[in-house]
Design a protein around this motif. Structure first.
Motif, PDB file in Angstrom:
ATOM      1  N   PRO A  15       0.834  -1.267   0.052  1.00 35.00           N
ATOM      2  CA  PRO A  15      -0.137  -0.033   0.076  1.00 35.00           C
ATOM      3  C   PRO A  15       1.065   1.340  -0.209  1.00 35.00           C
ATOM      4  O   PRO A  15       1.733   1.115   0.646  1.00 35.00           O
ATOM      5  CB  PRO A  15      -0.925   0.312   1.227  1.00 35.00           C
ATOM      6  N   ARG A  24      10.814   3.330  -8.295  1.00 32.91           N
ATOM      7  CA  ARG A  24      12.464   3.768  -7.435  1.00 32.91           C
ATOM      8  C   ARG A  24      12.574   3.064  -6.367  1.00 32.91           C
ATOM      9  O   ARG A  24      13.950   3.138  -6.309  1.00 32.91           O
ATOM     10  CB  ARG A  24      11.887   5.361  -6.803  1.00 32.91           C
ATOM     11  N   HIS A  28      16.592   1.973  -5.234  1.00 31.71           N
ATOM     12  CA  HIS A  28      17.456   2.574  -3.567  1.00 31.71           C
ATOM     13  C   HIS A  28      17.758   1.069  -3.327  1.00 31.71           C
ATOM     14  O   HIS A  28      18.381   1.980  -2.541  1.00 31.71           O
ATOM     15  CB  HIS A  28      15.841   3.040  -2.972  1.00 31.71           C
ATOM     16  N   LEU A  36      19.881  -1.923   3.127  1.00 26.55           N
ATOM     17  CA  LEU A  36      19.195  -1.510   3.524  1.00 26.55           C
ATOM     18  C   LEU A  36      18.710  -3.160   2.706  1.00 26.55           C
ATOM     19  O   LEU A  36      17.930  -3.715   3.633  1.00 26.55           O
ATOM     20  CB  LEU A  36      18.921  -0.787   2.670  1.00 26.55           C
ATOM     21  N   TRP A  89      -1.430   0.111  17.887  1.00 25.01           N
ATOM     22  CA  TRP A  89       0.400   0.800  18.353  1.00 25.01           C
ATOM     23  C   TRP A  89       0.096   2.491  18.085  1.00 25.01           C
ATOM     24  O   TRP A  89       0.601   2.981  18.676  1.00 25.01           O
ATOM     25  CB  TRP A  89       0.392   0.228  15.963  1.00 25.01           C
TER      26      TRP A  89
ATOM     27  N   LEU B  10      12.742  -0.774   8.438  1.00 24.63           N
ATOM     28  CA  LEU B  10      13.480  -0.686   7.263  1.00 24.63           C
ATOM     29  C   LEU B  10      12.657  -0.243   6.197  1.00 24.63           C
ATOM     30  O   LEU B  10      13.285   0.251   5.298  1.00 24.63           O
ATOM     31  CB  LEU B  10      14.093  -1.692   6.988  1.00 24.63           C
ATOM     32  N   LEU B  11      11.413  -0.728   6.279  1.00 24.35           N
ATOM     33  CA  LEU B  11      10.373  -0.024   5.590  1.00 24.35           C
ATOM     34  C   LEU B  11      10.273   1.405   5.238  1.00 24.35           C
ATOM     35  O   LEU B  11       9.925   1.595   4.268  1.00 24.35           O
ATOM     36  CB  LEU B  11       9.122  -0.871   5.398  1.00 24.35           C
ATOM     37  N   ARG B  13      12.861   3.547   4.537  1.00 25.47           N
ATOM     38  CA  ARG B  13      13.484   3.853   4.710  1.00 25.47           C
ATOM     39  C   ARG B  13      13.614   4.362   2.909  1.00 25.47           C
ATOM     40  O   ARG B  13      14.202   4.364   1.850  1.00 25.47           O
ATOM     41  CB  ARG B  13      14.965   3.473   4.713  1.00 25.47           C
ATOM     42  N   LEU B  14      12.312   3.254   2.889  1.00 28.14           N
ATOM     43  CA  LEU B  14      12.092   3.266   0.927  1.00 28.14           C
ATOM     44  C   LEU B  14      11.816   4.645   0.579  1.00 28.14           C
ATOM     45  O   LEU B  14      10.745   5.056   1.058  1.00 28.14           O
ATOM     46  CB  LEU B  14      11.200   2.283   0.737  1.00 28.14           C
ATOM     47  N   PRO B  15      11.774   5.395  -0.594  1.00 29.42           N
ATOM     48  CA  PRO B  15      11.166   6.107  -1.233  1.00 29.42           C
ATOM     49  C   PRO B  15      10.512   6.357  -1.352  1.00 29.42           C
ATOM     50  O   PRO B  15       9.447   5.045  -1.929  1.00 29.42           O
ATOM     51  CB  PRO B  15      12.428   6.532  -1.631  1.00 29.42           C
ATOM     52  N   GLY B  16       9.206   6.834  -0.835  1.00 30.36           N
ATOM     53  CA  GLY B  16       7.563   6.961  -0.819  1.00 30.36           C
ATOM     54  C   GLY B  16       6.886   7.032   0.285  1.00 30.36           C
ATOM     55  O   GLY B  16       5.673   6.695   0.038  1.00 30.36           O
ATOM     56  N   LEU B  17       7.725   5.879   1.084  1.00 27.02           N
ATOM     57  CA  LEU B  17       7.619   5.767   2.246  1.00 27.02           C
ATOM     58  C   LEU B  17       7.355   6.194   3.397  1.00 27.02           C
ATOM     59  O   LEU B  17       8.540   6.304   3.867  1.00 27.02           O
ATOM     60  CB  LEU B  17       7.448   4.166   2.418  1.00 27.02           C
ATOM     61  N   ARG B  23       4.556   1.708   7.934  1.00 22.56           N
ATOM     62  CA  ARG B  23       3.781   0.495   9.443  1.00 22.56           C
ATOM     63  C   ARG B  23       2.556  -0.305   8.429  1.00 22.56           C
ATOM     64  O   ARG B  23       2.158  -1.745   9.256  1.00 22.56           O
ATOM     65  CB  ARG B  23       2.638   1.526  10.268  1.00 22.56           C
ATOM     66  N   ARG B  24       1.655   0.189   7.585  1.00 25.00           N
ATOM     67  CA  ARG B  24       0.542   0.310   7.188  1.00 25.00           C
ATOM     68  C   ARG B  24       1.202  -1.154   6.038  1.00 25.00           C
ATOM     69  O   ARG B  24       0.892  -2.341   5.758  1.00 25.00           O
ATOM     70  CB  ARG B  24      -0.146   1.424   5.898  1.00 25.00           C
ATOM     71  N   ALA B  25       2.091  -1.153   5.786  1.00 24.33           N
ATOM     72  CA  ALA B  25       3.301  -2.149   4.977  1.00 24.33           C
ATOM     73  C   ALA B  25       3.729  -2.947   5.099  1.00 24.33           C
ATOM     74  O   ALA B  25       3.372  -4.270   4.885  1.00 24.33           O
ATOM     75  CB  ALA B  25       3.892  -1.296   4.514  1.00 24.33           C
TER      76      ALA B  25
END
Lengths: 193, 193
Positions: A15, A24, A28, A36, A89, B10-11, B13-17, B23-25
């Motif tokens: 999501p 991207r 990355h 990462l 959370w 870790l998630l 640190r992805l661009p766009g998150l 947390r949702r991902a």
């Protein structure tokens, strides 16, 4: 399909990531192989192996029952009912609630065909004991409030106190930008200073 | 820190998150253990192991040289210079270009302290042969165009034809919404009908 395409397609199913941002994200990751990509691969493998829902409250944890349910310092007489884990959370981040939780797994919705049997309502009814407080921390949406009313009806006569979160102006909220519903609720629930 | 927190961090640190969408991902992944979480973990592990930059053009692939560089059907006399991999992918999606690529790895930028030695310019100069065409498919930004001019200067006298992408009104673009620079470029490069 190449390894890269597979990775991009899987990332695009998260999501918040579309096809473009998944590309991207993949770039990355590959540019940061050691810092990462490899840690993320390991964290996912570990999560797949270790994390499961708590059989009591529905929280996700690596232990069964979950850390919250097994914590003797947390008040077992207060059960906070939330729609989903994200809400649990969010409440835990405030640090203000020291009771237990119950994750419903959604809200009643005639439109989406979600009935009481699709939520963990029976497990909640089996859990509650007279003298407990049930805090219905459901979203201030039509579905959330419908579910709250349904739950209040179901537990009536079981000797539990039922409460819900206060509704009103959010901290930092400017009246000019608030919807009418919030303003109405805030006005109705006004408090003496 | 729990397995879940590690995964979320870790998630994030992805661009766009951001923290919230990470947390949702993470929840999304854990709910789809078999269909998404485990395949993603495997795809990442595979990518970490298999994908590397092409020593010729800088494209990412599981083979060395990359699939494009080793394809005898692709025109070796046309080299399309792009800033990054995302641009290469965008051009490949159109399917219109059947030559080779050269990934610069960025653009010259005095502000960010990126000089010619930080880009794969020497490798490009070592690659080019008289009679080739160098298509500078750099972004229509100040940095992109500065880099294009610098490259054109560097290859002058080497017997290669240098071209750049056309600038003008994008397909579907409405003049009213276009910036002045685009309109000016479109007007200057107008064509007879």
């Amino acid at each position: 399909m190449s390894e890269l395409d597979t990775l991009i397609q899987l990332l695009a199913r998260l999501p918040g990531l579309g096809p473009r941002s998944a590309r991207r994200a993949a770039l990355h990751l590959i540019k940061r192989r050691e810092s990462l990509l490899e840690p993320l691969a390991a964290a996912l493998a570990k999560a797949a192996h270790a994390i499961r829902p708590c059989p009591i409250c529905g929280n996700l944890d690596t232990v069964e029952p979950c850390t919250i349910c097994r914590d003797p310092e947390r008040d077992a007489t207060a059960i906070c009912v939330v729609e989903g884990l994200a809400d649990l959370w969010a409440l835990e981040r405030t640090g203000i609630f020291r009771g237990r939780y119950h994750v419903l797994g959604g809200t009643l919705s005639a439109l989406d065909g979600i009935g009481p049997e699709d939520l963990s309502i029976e497990r909640l009814l089996a859990r509650i004991r007279p003298g407990q407080e049930l805090i219905l921390a459901l979203n201030a949406t039509v579905e959330g409030q419908t579910t709250a009313h349904y739950l209040a009806d179901r537990v009536a006569g079981r000797g539990v106190r039922v409460s819900r979160l206060a509704q009103g102006v959010p901290i930092g909220g400017e009246l000019d930008y608030l919807d009418d519903g919030t303003l109405t609720a805030a006005l109705k629930s006004r408090r003496a200073l």
